[in-house]
Design an enzyme around this catalytic site. Structure first.
Site, short mmCIF file in Angstrom:
data_model
loop_
_atom_site.label_atom_id
_atom_site.label_comp_id
_atom_site.label_asym_id
_atom_site.label_seq_id
_atom_site.Cartn_x
_atom_site.Cartn_y
_atom_site.Cartn_z
N GLU A 26 0.61 -1.13 -0.01
CA GLU A 26 0.12 0.43 0.33
C GLU A 26 1.01 0.95 0.15
O GLU A 26 0.39 1.83 -0.03
CB GLU A 26 -0.76 0.27 1.25
CG GLU A 26 -1.96 -1.04 1.31
CD GLU A 26 -3.21 -0.83 0.06
OE1 GLU A 26 -3.22 0.73 0.06
OE2 GLU A 26 -3.69 -1.63 -0.41
N ASP A 68 17.30 16.12 -33.16
CA ASP A 68 17.12 16.94 -34.26
C ASP A 68 18.20 17.56 -34.02
O ASP A 68 18.98 17.58 -33.36
CB ASP A 68 15.53 17.39 -34.32
CG ASP A 68 15.68 18.41 -35.82
OD1 ASP A 68 16.59 17.89 -36.66
OD2 ASP A 68 14.18 19.17 -36.06
N ASP A 330 10.64 19.03 -32.13
CA ASP A 330 10.22 20.49 -31.50
C ASP A 330 9.28 20.57 -32.44
O ASP A 330 8.09 21.27 -32.53
CB ASP A 330 10.91 21.48 -31.35
CG ASP A 330 11.61 22.32 -32.24
OD1 ASP A 330 11.77 21.20 -32.95
OD2 ASP A 330 12.03 23.07 -32.70
N ASP A 334 8.21 15.85 -35.54
CA ASP A 334 8.34 14.75 -34.82
C ASP A 334 7.18 14.67 -33.63
O ASP A 334 7.44 14.12 -33.17
CB ASP A 334 9.53 16.21 -33.83
CG ASP A 334 10.51 16.30 -35.10
OD1 ASP A 334 11.11 15.36 -35.39
OD2 ASP A 334 11.26 17.81 -34.45
#
Length: 390
Positions: A26, A68, A330, A334
Site C-alpha cells: 500500500e 534533431d 520540436d 516530430d
C-alpha cells in the site's frame, strides 16, 4: 492485536509478515510517487518541466538519445547568407521571388521563411495571391500562385533536389531562359552539394508563367523554370560538443535524425567533433526490412532526409532491439516520434502538437539540461530503490 497473540507463534509470525507485506504494498505507490515528484521539482529548478512522472525513470535508464539538428546542435539563429542565380551570380530577383513566396504563403512559417522575411523588407510589388499549395514533408516544397495586371506566376520554393527534378528550363543572368539540359542539371547539383559541404542550408526557387484561367497551384507544379538558390547559415552551438561528450561518458549515445541532407549534417558533425560511423537516408530506410534496419542501427550515427513516419520507425526499431530510446524534437513532423520514444523531450518554443506529445519540456533548448535530467533520473531511481529496501 488480541487475535494476533492468541494464535500459535508460527501462525502469528506468518500473519504478521503478511500484514507487513500488505502494508508495504500500500505504501510503495506513495513512496514511488513522492520520490518522483521530488525529482520533478529538482528538474523544474533546472528548467525542465516533467509532464509524466514515470518519464523521470525512463530518462535515467535512457542509453540512446535521438535528436534533431536545428536548435539542438545548432543555434537556430538562421540567416540568409547568399541568393544566387543559376550561374552563381548574386541575384536580387531570386531573393524577391523567395520573399513573395514566404510572405504570401499562409501556412506555418518555417525558420527559413522567417529568415527570408527578416533579411530585407521589400516594398509591395503589386502581386496578390490566387492560390497556394502549402509545404508538406512528402513534397518538400511550397507553391504560391500570384497575379498582377492579369499576369499569373507560380513561385515554388523548396528542397533543391525536388525543384531541379521539376525544372525543364532555367533563367540566365541576362533575363533570358534556356533549356535545363543534363550538363546544367549536373552543374546545379554540384553547386548545391558544394554549399551543403560548406555548412549552408539550401533552398531552390523556380517559377512558371501561367495562363489567366489557371487557378490550381498544385496542378501547375511542372515544367518549371529554375531561378536560383538561397543559402542559409545556422552556426553550431559552442557548448553542444561538450554536452555530447558528457552524455557519452554517462552511457548515452547521441545520434541525429534530421530532414536535412547528409552534406550539411556531416559538416555540423565535423564542427562539433562528432564521430560519424555510418549514415542512412530516408530513401535507403524505405528499402530496408525491420530486421535489416535493426541490424544497421548500432553502426549508424546520422539519419538524413527522414520523413515523420521514418523517425517513428527508427525509434520503434531501437526499442525492439532492447534500447531505452529518447527523442528530442520540436516540430509538427516530430510528434509521432515523440509518442513512440520511451521518453519524448520537446522545448518550450516547439509546435503545440510536439509539446502535447512530449513527456518533458525544456525551457532552455540545451543538451546540458538533458544531461542534468539523465543524472536526476538516475538519482531518483536510486532513491526509490533505497526506500523499497528500507
Amino acid at each position: 492485536a488480541n487475535t494476533l497473540f492468541d494464535r500459535p507463534w508460527l501462525e502469528s509470525l506468518l500473519f504478521a509478515l503478511a500484514l507487513a507485506v500488505a502494508l508495504a504494498l500500500e505504501l510503495l505507490p506513495m513512496v514511488f510517487t513522492v520520490t518522483l515528484a521530488n525529482g520533478a521539482r529538482r528538474l523544474a529548478e533546472r528548467r525542465m518541466i516533467v509532464k509524466r512522472l514515470a518519464s523521470i525513470h525512463d530518462l535515467g535508464a535512457m542509453d540512446v538519445l535521438r535528436t534533431d539538428k536545428t536548435g539542438t546542435l545548432t543555434q537556430a539563429d538562421v540567416a540568409v547568407a547568399h541568393h544566387v542565380d543559376a550561374e552563381g551570380t548574386p541575384s536580387a530577383r531570386v531573393f524577391e521571388l523567395a520573399y513573395l513566396n514566404s510572405t504570401l504563403a499562409s501556412g506555418i512559417a518555417s525558420p527559413l521563411d522567417r529568415a527570408v522575411v527578416a533579411h530585407e523588407n521589400l516594398p509591395d510589388s503589386g502581386w496578390s495571391k490566387v492560390d497556394e499549395c502549402p509545404f508538406d514533408f512528402e513534397r518538400r516544397r511550397v507553391s504560391v500562385l500570384l497575379e498582377k495586371n492579369g499576369d499569373r506566376l507560380l513561385v515554388v520554393k523548396g528542397a533543391p533536389e525536388d525543384i531541379l527534378s521539376l525544372s525543364t528550363r532555367l533563367e540566365q543572368a541576362n533575363g533570358a531562359t534556356g533549356p535545363m539540359d543534363e550538363a546544367w542539371a549536373r552543374r546545379l547539383t554540384g553547386e548545391f552539394e558544394r554549399l551543403g559541404e560548406d555548412g549552408y542550408r539550401v533552398l531552390a526557387v523556380a517559377v512558371r508563367n501561367l495562363g489567366p484561367r489557371e487557378r490550381d497551384a498544385r496542378a501547375a507544379e511542372r515544367d518549371l523554370t529554375f531561378a536560383g538558390f538561397l543559402a542559409f547559415v545556422d552556426p553550431p552551438k559552442p557548448d553542444a560538443a561538450n554536452a555530447i561528450r558528457e552524455l557519452k561518458k554517462a552511457g548515452v549515445t547521441v545520434k541525429i535524425l534530421t530532414g536535412d541532407n547528409e552534406r550539411i549534417t556531416q559538416h555540423i558533425c565535423r564542427e562539433l567533433d562528432i564521430e560519424v560511423t555510418g549514415l542512412l537516408t530516408g530513401t535507403e530506410i524505405d528499402g530496408l526490412s525491420d530486421e535489416a534496419l535493426r541490424a544497421r542501427l548500432p553502426s549508424t550515427t546520422i539519419f538524413c532526409r527522414v520523413l515523420p513516419q521514418q523517425k517513428a520507425r527508427i525509434l520503434a526499431a531501437l526499442k525492439h532491439a532492447g534500447h531505452v530510446a529518447g527523442f528530442l524534437g520540436d516540430g509538427i513532423n516530430d510528434a509521432s516520434a515523440l509518442n513512440v520514444a520511451d521518453v519524448g523531450i520537446s522545448v518550450d518554443t516547439a509546435a503545440d502538437v510536439a509539446k502535447e506529445a512530449a513527456d518533458m519540456v525544456l525551457l532552455d533548448r540545451n543538451l546540458d539540461v538533458v544531461l542534468e535530467g539523465v543524472r536526476e533520473g538516475r538519482r531518483t531511481v536510486e532513491n526509490v530503490t533505497k526506500y523499497i529496501l528500507m
